[in-house]
Write a protein that holds these residues in place. Structure first.
Motif, short mmCIF file in Angstrom:
data_model
loop_
_atom_site.label_atom_id
_atom_site.label_comp_id
_atom_site.label_asym_id
_atom_site.label_seq_id
_atom_site.Cartn_x
_atom_site.Cartn_y
_atom_site.Cartn_z
N PHE A 71 -23.53 17.59 6.42
CA PHE A 71 -25.14 17.72 6.66
C PHE A 71 -25.09 18.30 8.23
N GLY A 72 -24.57 17.29 9.13
CA GLY A 72 -24.61 17.53 10.49
C GLY A 72 -24.11 18.95 10.91
N LEU A 73 -22.96 19.33 10.35
CA LEU A 73 -22.62 20.78 10.66
C LEU A 73 -23.75 21.96 10.35
N PHE A 74 -24.30 21.60 9.14
CA PHE A 74 -25.14 22.59 8.58
C PHE A 74 -26.47 22.63 9.41
N VAL A 75 -26.81 21.40 10.07
CA VAL A 75 -27.97 21.52 10.99
C VAL A 75 -27.57 21.96 12.51
N ALA A 76 -26.26 21.75 12.80
CA ALA A 76 -26.00 22.29 13.99
C ALA A 76 -25.46 23.77 14.05
N GLY A 92 -28.06 32.25 6.34
CA GLY A 92 -29.38 31.65 6.00
C GLY A 92 -29.03 30.33 5.41
N VAL A 93 -27.86 29.99 4.69
CA VAL A 93 -27.48 28.62 4.09
C VAL A 93 -27.96 27.40 4.95
N SER A 94 -27.76 27.40 6.15
CA SER A 94 -27.91 26.32 6.85
C SER A 94 -29.38 25.76 6.83
N MET A 95 -30.41 26.79 7.19
CA MET A 95 -31.73 26.39 7.15
C MET A 95 -32.16 25.81 5.75
N SER A 96 -31.85 26.76 4.68
CA SER A 96 -32.10 26.52 3.44
C SER A 96 -31.66 24.91 3.00
N VAL A 97 -30.26 24.85 3.31
CA VAL A 97 -30.07 23.50 2.91
C VAL A 97 -30.69 22.11 3.68
N PHE A 98 -30.99 22.42 4.83
CA PHE A 98 -31.84 21.59 5.45
C PHE A 98 -33.11 21.31 4.71
N LEU A 99 -33.78 22.25 4.68
CA LEU A 99 -35.08 22.27 4.04
C LEU A 99 -34.86 21.58 2.42
N PHE A 100 -33.78 22.07 1.67
CA PHE A 100 -33.74 21.51 0.33
C PHE A 100 -33.29 19.76 0.37
#
Length: 275
Positions: free
Chosen positions: A107-112, A149-157
């Motif tokens: 999750f930290g990698l997605f946010v980064a 687009g997956v990073s922001m989308s995963v963060f929101l979900f």
């Protein structure tokens, strides 16, 4: 409660109206200059048109093969959204429900990844895409959009799913529901507010994106609307009349789309903040 209309309220209203007018100024220039000749635009871009030239819209429609570019944009935006929803919703659910260092690290990698500018990786991205046969291909472009687009989308979900009661999922598992069944039958229907929010945000981004389609799609038959419109603004020849008319046609669908679904994004943000 004191509901008196004070001078402070009046000043705040004046400031709000001034800010609103400031944001509406670009729309004014686009709309009035879209129905003027190029000479009149260069002479006085702020004046109302003396003669309304509707022919600008017909010319840009045929010159840029607008229906083809429109369908390319629709195809890319729709399928990119479908893939992002499917991937990000499942990823966000697993990361929210799985506790541990690995999940926190992912999750930290997605946010980064959200803060990495596209310009810093566009050259190696194009080289890698060419080696994989993704260049000059609409499916290849959609695949690249999945990654961006997956990073922001995963963060929101992830943030929304953390507010969904875990007891609902546990009850489904007790009744013999499989993990995929729990997600698609129980969790996914509860994600409608955040799904609409993700769709709106990704649609605004993908529909208006210029740089990535410009790099990935060299064939004019595959150009999206922003790329097709760039032909009107060459280095030594800028056709402002046709360009602004094309801008009106190109932005009209996304403006209508945003106005129709704006209540859903408000609900999604409110639900996410409340949870």
């Amino acid at each position: 409660m004191d509901n008196k209309y004070t001078s402070r309220t009046f000043v705040m209203e004046i400031v709000a109206v001034a800010i609103a007018l400031l944001f509406l100024v670009p729309f004014y220039f686009v709309l009035i200059n879209a129905v003027k000749s190029n000479a009149n635009i260069l002479l006085d871009a702020a004046s109302f048109p003396k003669d309304v030239i509707w022919h600008n819209f017909r010319r840009v429609w045929s010159l840029l093969h607008f229906p083809r570019a429109f369908m390319n944009s629709i195809f890319v935006t729709v399928f990119a959204n479908v893939g992002l929803i499917a991937i990000s919703a499942m990823a966000g659910w697993m990361l929210a429900r799985t506790q541990g260092k690995v999940s926190n690290l992912m999750f930290g990698l997605f946010v980064a990844a959200m803060v990495i500018p596209f310009q810093t990786i566009m050259i190696p991205l194009v080289k890698l895409s060419a080696s994989l046969g993704l260049v000059n291909s609409i499916p290849g472009l959609i695949f690249i959009y999945f990654g961006f687009g997956v990073s922001m989308s995963v963060f929101l979900f992830h943030g929304f799913i953390k507010g969904v009661p875990l007891e609902v999922e546990e009850s489904a598992r007790v009744d013999g529901c499989t993990p995929f069944g729990v997600f698609y039958k129980i969790v996914f229907p509860l994600l409608k507010p955040i799904i609409m929010t993700v769709i709106i945000l990704n649609t605004l981004w993908i529909w208006n994106d210029y740089l990535l389609p410009r790099l990935m799609l060299q064939d004019s038959q595959l150009h999206t609307i922003p790329v097709a419109m760039s032909a009107l603004f060459a280095q030594y020849n800028k056709q402002w009349d046709l360009g602004l008319a094309g801008l009106v046609i190109g932005t009209l669908p996304i403006v209508v789309f945003s106005l129709m679904l704006q209540k859903h994004i408000v609900k999604g943000i409110a639900a996410g903040s409340g949870k």
